[in-house]
Design a protein around this motif. Structure first.
Motif, mmCIF file in Angstrom:
data_model
loop_
_atom_site.group_PDB
_atom_site.id
_atom_site.type_symbol
_atom_site.label_atom_id
_atom_site.label_comp_id
_atom_site.label_asym_id
_atom_site.label_seq_id
_atom_site.Cartn_x
_atom_site.Cartn_y
_atom_site.Cartn_z
ATOM 1 N N ILE A 47 25.853 -25.540 -14.088
ATOM 2 C CA ILE A 47 26.383 -25.482 -15.446
ATOM 3 C C ILE A 47 25.300 -25.030 -16.422
ATOM 4 O O ILE A 47 25.535 -24.203 -17.286
ATOM 5 C CB ILE A 47 26.931 -26.863 -15.878
ATOM 6 N N GLY A 48 24.084 -25.543 -16.281
ATOM 7 C CA GLY A 48 23.034 -25.319 -17.257
ATOM 8 C C GLY A 48 22.316 -23.989 -17.172
ATOM 9 O O GLY A 48 21.774 -23.518 -18.158
ATOM 10 N N LYS A 49 22.283 -23.353 -16.027
ATOM 11 C CA LYS A 49 21.511 -22.121 -15.857
ATOM 12 C C LYS A 49 22.435 -20.919 -15.792
ATOM 13 O O LYS A 49 23.269 -20.818 -14.916
ATOM 14 C CB LYS A 49 20.690 -22.178 -14.572
ATOM 15 N N PRO A 50 22.276 -19.998 -16.738
ATOM 16 C CA PRO A 50 23.063 -18.777 -16.642
ATOM 17 C C PRO A 50 22.623 -17.950 -15.438
ATOM 18 O O PRO A 50 21.481 -18.016 -15.022
ATOM 19 C CB PRO A 50 22.756 -18.042 -17.945
ATOM 20 N N LYS A 51 23.547 -17.198 -14.871
ATOM 21 C CA LYS A 51 23.252 -16.422 -13.660
ATOM 22 C C LYS A 51 22.453 -15.160 -13.954
ATOM 23 O O LYS A 51 21.717 -14.687 -13.131
ATOM 24 C CB LYS A 51 24.551 -16.056 -12.940
ATOM 25 N N GLY A 52 22.607 -14.597 -15.117
ATOM 26 C CA GLY A 52 21.914 -13.372 -15.466
ATOM 27 C C GLY A 52 21.184 -13.535 -16.780
ATOM 28 O O GLY A 52 21.039 -14.644 -17.285
ATOM 29 N N HIS A 53 20.752 -12.443 -17.317
ATOM 30 C CA HIS A 53 20.046 -12.484 -18.588
ATOM 31 C C HIS A 53 20.833 -11.687 -19.608
ATOM 32 O O HIS A 53 21.339 -10.618 -19.301
ATOM 33 C CB HIS A 53 18.641 -11.891 -18.458
ATOM 34 N N GLU A 54 20.938 -12.234 -20.802
ATOM 35 C CA GLU A 54 21.580 -11.526 -21.901
ATOM 36 C C GLU A 54 20.535 -11.271 -22.967
ATOM 37 O O GLU A 54 19.780 -12.176 -23.334
ATOM 38 C CB GLU A 54 22.711 -12.362 -22.493
ATOM 39 N N MET B 277 13.035 -10.335 -12.706
ATOM 40 C CA MET B 277 14.382 -9.815 -12.498
ATOM 41 C C MET B 277 14.607 -8.573 -13.365
ATOM 42 O O MET B 277 15.116 -7.557 -12.894
ATOM 43 C CB MET B 277 15.426 -10.874 -12.851
ATOM 44 N N LEU B 278 14.190 -8.635 -14.618
ATOM 45 C CA LEU B 278 14.379 -7.508 -15.522
ATOM 46 C C LEU B 278 13.521 -6.314 -15.115
ATOM 47 O O LEU B 278 13.965 -5.161 -15.208
ATOM 48 C CB LEU B 278 14.084 -7.934 -16.960
ATOM 49 N N GLU B 279 12.309 -6.563 -14.628
ATOM 50 C CA GLU B 279 11.455 -5.460 -14.151
ATOM 51 C C GLU B 279 12.082 -4.769 -12.949
ATOM 52 O O GLU B 279 12.050 -3.540 -12.849
ATOM 53 C CB GLU B 279 10.054 -5.969 -13.831
ATOM 54 N N ARG B 280 12.685 -5.552 -12.039
ATOM 55 C CA ARG B 280 13.383 -4.945 -10.886
ATOM 56 C C ARG B 280 14.567 -4.114 -11.369
ATOM 57 O O ARG B 280 14.836 -3.034 -10.839
ATOM 58 C CB ARG B 280 13.847 -6.023 -9.899
ATOM 59 N N GLU B 281 15.259 -4.614 -12.368
ATOM 60 C CA GLU B 281 16.407 -3.882 -12.900
ATOM 61 C C GLU B 281 15.966 -2.587 -13.575
ATOM 62 O O GLU B 281 16.627 -1.555 -13.443
ATOM 63 C CB GLU B 281 17.187 -4.766 -13.881
ATOM 64 N N ILE B 282 14.844 -2.610 -14.267
ATOM 65 C CA ILE B 282 14.310 -1.397 -14.891
ATOM 66 C C ILE B 282 13.999 -0.353 -13.827
ATOM 67 O O ILE B 282 14.342 0.830 -13.982
ATOM 68 C CB ILE B 282 13.070 -1.718 -15.749
ATOM 69 N N VAL B 283 13.385 -0.762 -12.731
ATOM 70 C CA VAL B 283 13.084 0.167 -11.636
ATOM 71 C C VAL B 283 14.374 0.761 -11.087
ATOM 72 O O VAL B 283 14.474 1.977 -10.852
ATOM 73 C CB VAL B 283 12.276 -0.540 -10.518
ATOM 74 N N ARG B 284 15.383 -0.068 -10.918
ATOM 75 C CA ARG B 284 16.673 0.391 -10.396
ATOM 76 C C ARG B 284 17.315 1.395 -11.353
ATOM 77 O O ARG B 284 17.827 2.445 -10.934
ATOM 78 C CB ARG B 284 17.597 -0.809 -10.182
ATOM 79 N N LEU B 285 17.261 1.103 -12.635
ATOM 80 C CA LEU B 285 17.838 2.002 -13.632
ATOM 81 C C LEU B 285 17.094 3.332 -13.691
ATOM 82 O O LEU B 285 17.711 4.406 -13.787
ATOM 83 C CB LEU B 285 17.846 1.335 -15.011
ATOM 84 N N ARG B 286 15.765 3.285 -13.617
ATOM 85 C CA ARG B 286 14.973 4.522 -13.631
ATOM 86 C C ARG B 286 15.290 5.380 -12.402
ATOM 87 O O ARG B 286 15.357 6.608 -12.496
ATOM 88 C CB ARG B 286 13.483 4.212 -13.700
ATOM 89 N N SER B 287 15.510 4.729 -11.259
ATOM 90 C CA SER B 287 15.883 5.461 -10.044
ATOM 91 C C SER B 287 17.233 6.138 -10.213
ATOM 92 O O SER B 287 17.426 7.287 -9.776
ATOM 93 C CB SER B 287 15.932 4.521 -8.845
#
Length: 60
Positions: free
Chosen positions: A6-13, A32-42
């Motif tokens: 309940i207390g921890k959101p699954k992602g980042h907003e 997590m956000l750094e991995r997502e940035i790499v994925r987006l750049r790819s």
């Protein structure tokens, strides 16, 4: 459902409250956000390559 679910959101907003997060949780979010940035750049690079191939095919 337990309290952790309940207390921890699954992602980042963007703009979400950070006051209740520990240093470890904040570091996990950064990773997590750094991995997502790499994925987006790819994804961007893949689309650019696809566009370049298409442009080359249709050049006269």
């Amino acid at each position: 459902m337990d309290d952790d679910e309940i207390g921890k959101p699954k992602g980042h907003e963007v703009g979400m409250m950070l006051d209740a997060m520990s240093v470890e949780e904040l570091e996990e979010r950064i990773a997590m956000l750094e991995r997502e940035i790499v994925r987006l750049r790819s994804a961007i690079e893949a689309r650019k390559q696809t566009r370049n191939v298409a442009d080359a095919l249709f050049k006269i």
